[in-house]
Design a protein around this motif. Structure first.
Motif, PDB file in Angstrom:
ATOM      1  N   ARG A  54       0.858  -1.193   0.000  1.00 13.33           N
ATOM      2  CA  ARG A  54       0.000   0.000   0.000  1.00 13.33           C
ATOM      3  C   ARG A  54       0.894   1.242   0.000  1.00 13.33           C
ATOM      4  O   ARG A  54       1.778   1.392   0.830  1.00 13.33           O
ATOM      5  N   THR A  56       0.618   5.619  -1.378  1.00 16.45           N
ATOM      6  CA  THR A  56      -0.254   6.650  -1.943  1.00 16.45           C
ATOM      7  C   THR A  56       0.566   7.716  -2.651  1.00 16.45           C
ATOM      8  O   THR A  56       1.714   7.972  -2.299  1.00 16.45           O
ATOM      9  N   THR A  57      -0.065   8.292  -3.645  1.00 13.69           N
ATOM     10  CA  THR A  57       0.510   9.406  -4.391  1.00 13.69           C
ATOM     11  C   THR A  57      -0.648  10.268  -4.860  1.00 13.69           C
ATOM     12  O   THR A  57      -1.781  10.079  -4.404  1.00 13.69           O
ATOM     13  N   THR A  58      -0.394  11.184  -5.762  1.00 12.23           N
ATOM     14  CA  THR A  58      -1.478  12.039  -6.259  1.00 12.23           C
ATOM     15  C   THR A  58      -1.614  11.902  -7.762  1.00 12.23           C
ATOM     16  O   THR A  58      -0.655  11.591  -8.467  1.00 12.23           O
ATOM     17  N   GLU A  64      -5.899  12.200  -4.308  1.00 15.24           N
ATOM     18  CA  GLU A  64      -5.073  11.132  -3.748  1.00 15.24           C
ATOM     19  C   GLU A  64      -5.376   9.813  -4.458  1.00 15.24           C
ATOM     20  O   GLU A  64      -6.517   9.529  -4.808  1.00 15.24           O
ATOM     21  N   TRP A  65      -4.329   9.025  -4.679  1.00 20.17           N
ATOM     22  CA  TRP A  65      -4.455   7.716  -5.343  1.00 20.17           C
ATOM     23  C   TRP A  65      -3.661   6.708  -4.528  1.00 20.17           C
ATOM     24  O   TRP A  65      -2.577   7.002  -4.038  1.00 20.17           O
ATOM     25  N   SER A  66      -4.207   5.503  -4.396  1.00 21.49           N
ATOM     26  CA  SER A  66      -3.555   4.454  -3.617  1.00 21.49           C
ATOM     27  C   SER A  66      -3.395   3.188  -4.452  1.00 21.49           C
ATOM     28  O   SER A  66      -4.223   2.894  -5.324  1.00 21.49           O
ATOM     29  N   THR A  67      -2.348   2.443  -4.166  1.00 23.23           N
ATOM     30  CA  THR A  67      -2.138   1.170  -4.862  1.00 23.23           C
ATOM     31  C   THR A  67      -3.263   0.183  -4.565  1.00 23.23           C
ATOM     32  O   THR A  67      -3.454  -0.760  -5.327  1.00 23.23           O
ATOM     33  N   GLU A  69      -6.197   0.687  -5.107  1.00 21.41           N
ATOM     34  CA  GLU A  69      -7.146   0.835  -6.212  1.00 21.41           C
ATOM     35  C   GLU A  69      -6.867  -0.151  -7.347  1.00 21.41           C
ATOM     36  O   GLU A  69      -7.678  -0.315  -8.253  1.00 21.41           O
TER      37      GLU A  69
END
Length: 179
Positions: A54, A56-58, A64-67, A69
């Motif tokens: 896990r 997160t980045t943008t 915000e985006w997370s692995t 997803e």
């Protein structure tokens, strides 16, 4: 004669040692740039068969985006840079191959938002684009571009490493569908 022999002997070793080191460096670079098989680079990254951690980045738009997803959708994560010529060369194939294989393409750029926006506009790239911060890249153990992960629908890494050709992209797409 004895003095001349030792001077020439020492001089040759002074020349040979740097040449050997230079050859080793050049062979490694050749492997990285041309063949995509440099052992040191391909052994980096999350091991194949492990679940993506896990992180997160943008997105380019600031969301915000997370692995996490990635779960539920086979995906190819391609790490690139606006200054990477190889990245620009494979980007059109990246989208096309991902769509042909029903795989989600995720482009992660080592860049500022402004530079990344200009780059994707110039490349006419309209799929998901993320900003790869150094913290995010370190968490996923990515150090070079173009580097990719093939992630299956369970979030498991199926293939990883340098990618610089259409054939390699196809292998990643096929690997991400395997589960």
């Amino acid at each position: 004669m004895n003095t001349i022999f030792w001077i020439s002997y020492i001089s040759l070793w002074i020349l040979v040692v740097p040449l050997v080191i230079l050859n080793l460096v050049l062979f490694r670079q050749l492997g990285i740039m041309v063949m995509g098989t440099a052992r040191g680079v391909n052994q980096s990254g999350i091991p194949v068969g492990k679940k993506i951690p896990r992180a997160t980045t943008t997105t380019l738009q600031g969301a915000e985006w997370s692995t996490s997803e990635l779960i539920g959708t086979p995906s190819i994560m391609l790490f690139g840079s606006p200054t990477c010529k190889e990245c620009a060369d494979i980007l059109p194939d990246f989208r096309r191959i991902a769509r042909m294989n029903n795989v989600k393409p995720i482009l992660l750029l080592f860049s500022s938002v402004d530079l990344a926006s200009d780059y994707v506009r110039k490349m006419a790239y309209d799929d998901e684009v993320l900003i790869a911060s150094s913290e995010f890249a370190n968490h996923l153990d990515v150090q070079v571009t173009p580097y990719a992960y093939a992630v299956d629908l369970n979030g498991v890494i199926r293939h990883k490493g340098l990618v610089n050709s259409r054939e390699q992209l196809e292998a990643y797409a096929i690997a991400s569908r395997a589960s």
